[in-house]
Design a protein around this motif. Structure first.
Motif, PDB file in Angstrom:
ATOM      1  N   UNK A 162      -6.491  -2.839  -4.292  1.00 62.60           N
ATOM      2  CA  UNK A 162      -6.217  -2.938  -5.726  1.00 62.60           C
ATOM      3  C   UNK A 162      -5.084  -3.878  -6.054  1.00 62.60           C
ATOM      4  N   UNK A 163      -4.828  -4.858  -5.175  1.00 62.10           N
ATOM      5  CA  UNK A 163      -3.778  -5.844  -5.413  1.00 62.10           C
ATOM      6  C   UNK A 163      -4.378  -7.111  -6.010  1.00 62.10           C
TER       7      UNK A 163
ATOM      8  N   UNK B  23       0.523 -10.075  -8.248  1.00 60.63           N
ATOM      9  CA  UNK B  23       0.527  -9.381  -6.966  1.00 60.63           C
ATOM     10  C   UNK B  23       1.919  -8.999  -6.482  1.00 60.63           C
ATOM     11  N   UNK B  24       2.863  -9.933  -6.618  1.00 55.05           N
ATOM     12  CA  UNK B  24       4.235  -9.627  -6.188  1.00 55.05           C
ATOM     13  C   UNK B  24       4.870  -8.562  -7.081  1.00 55.05           C
ATOM     14  N   UNK B  25       4.591  -8.612  -8.366  1.00 51.64           N
ATOM     15  CA  UNK B  25       5.141  -7.611  -9.290  1.00 51.64           C
ATOM     16  C   UNK B  25       4.619  -6.213  -8.947  1.00 51.64           C
ATOM     17  N   UNK B  26       3.340  -6.135  -8.564  1.00 46.72           N
ATOM     18  CA  UNK B  26       2.769  -4.839  -8.165  1.00 46.72           C
ATOM     19  C   UNK B  26       3.531  -4.244  -6.987  1.00 46.72           C
TER      20      UNK B  26
ATOM     21  N   UNK C 250      14.070  -1.567 -12.573  1.00 42.14           N
ATOM     22  CA  UNK C 250      13.602  -2.395 -13.687  1.00 42.14           C
ATOM     23  C   UNK C 250      13.004  -3.670 -13.093  1.00 42.14           C
ATOM     24  N   UNK C 251      11.864  -4.093 -13.604  1.00 40.22           N
ATOM     25  CA  UNK C 251      11.286  -5.356 -13.164  1.00 40.22           C
ATOM     26  C   UNK C 251      10.729  -6.104 -14.363  1.00 40.22           C
ATOM     27  N   UNK C 252      11.096  -7.379 -14.451  1.00 41.34           N
ATOM     28  CA  UNK C 252      10.569  -8.259 -15.492  1.00 41.34           C
ATOM     29  C   UNK C 252       9.825  -9.400 -14.813  1.00 41.34           C
TER      30      UNK C 252
ATOM     31  N   UNK D  13       5.897  -2.690 -15.159  1.00 52.03           N
ATOM     32  CA  UNK D  13       6.455  -4.042 -15.192  1.00 52.03           C
ATOM     33  C   UNK D  13       6.516  -4.550 -16.623  1.00 52.03           C
ATOM     34  N   UNK D  14       7.672  -5.069 -17.028  1.00 50.43           N
ATOM     35  CA  UNK D  14       7.805  -5.690 -18.341  1.00 50.43           C
ATOM     36  C   UNK D  14       7.513  -7.172 -18.199  1.00 50.43           C
ATOM     37  N   UNK D  15       6.705  -7.719 -19.104  1.00 50.96           N
ATOM     38  CA  UNK D  15       6.322  -9.124 -19.004  1.00 50.96           C
ATOM     39  C   UNK D  15       6.992  -9.940 -20.094  1.00 50.96           C
TER      40      UNK D  15
END
Length: 227
Positions: free
Chosen positions: A43-44, A77-80, A94-96, A109-111
């Motif tokens: 699921x990536x 993919x990296x954000x996942x 936190x991830x943007x 993930x915030x975009x």
């Protein structure tokens, strides 16, 4: 279909029609790439996810509760991977994700649709995050022209810009990870990173294609922005 040297079935794509040879070879490589198949099963969104998994398994910089910026994040993919490792499912960290292109939502993930090269981009990113970053990572590659020297300069220029952005948004002690390509044009980039980070190393994960000059530069221990 035929079996390759490892005993796996090998798919051959027919040429002809409007399909160019380069497109045929790319499609054939995708269909026969075990990491592409594994990404679908897991699921990536991209095979590149396994590169980040391998690098972090070895160097352990994606810690629970930290803040992460993913530059040029699409398709995600990296954000996942980062979202899972920093504990976003449990409300930690936190991830943007930043990209010029729109990207389908990744849970946790915030975009931000943003040009990180634009004036004021670091300040906008910090405002979106509400904090400075502990990790800035980039799997971006510059558009190529086919002219080797021009492409090398474009690639290194993009990484230098990403590194400068990282220095504007990282917390002291932070980490910068970026894709580069083996060439003779990296001297200035490495000198810049060694000034700004305690440790700089090259990494070639096993999931990076063996016939590619692709590798990653991992800089840890950000010394802090100059006063």
């Amino acid at each position: 279909m035929a079996k390759d040297d490892t005993g796996r079935l090998h798919v051959t794509v027919k040429s002809g029609g409007k399909r160019k040879l380069s497109s045929k070879l790319w499609l054939e490589r995708q269909l026969n790439d075990p990491y592409v198949a594994q990404a679908k099963r897991d699921g990536l969104r991209s095979r590149a996810a396994y590169k980040l998994i391998e690098i972090d398994d070895k160097y352990h910089f994606l810690k629970q509760g930290i803040s992460v910026v993913d530059l040029g994040a699409a398709p995600g993919g990296w954000s996942q991977v980062a979202a899972k490792r920093i504990g976003r499912a449990n409300g930690k960290g936190k991830i943007v994700a930043i990209d010029l292109l729109e990207m389908p939502e990744v849970p946790g993930v915030e975009f931000a649709q943003l040009d990180f090269l634009a004036d004021g981009a670091p300040e906008k990113l910090i405002a979106v995050m509400g904090t400075r970053a502990d990790v800035v990572m980039s799997d971006m590659a510059a558009n190529t022209t086919g002219h080797r020297k021009t492409d090398q300069l474009r690639i290194i220029g993009l990484v230098e810009s990403a590194a400068a952005f990282a220095c504007d948004v990282l917390n002291p002690g932070g980490t910068f990870l970026a894709k580069v390509f083996q060439s003779g044009a990296e001297g200035e980039l490495l000198a810049q990173l060694k000034r700004d980070f305690a440790t700089v190393r090259h990494v070639k994960p096993a999931s990076s294609r063996a016939d590619s000059s692709e590798r990653y530069v991992l800089a840890t221990g950000f010394r802090g922005a100059a006063k």
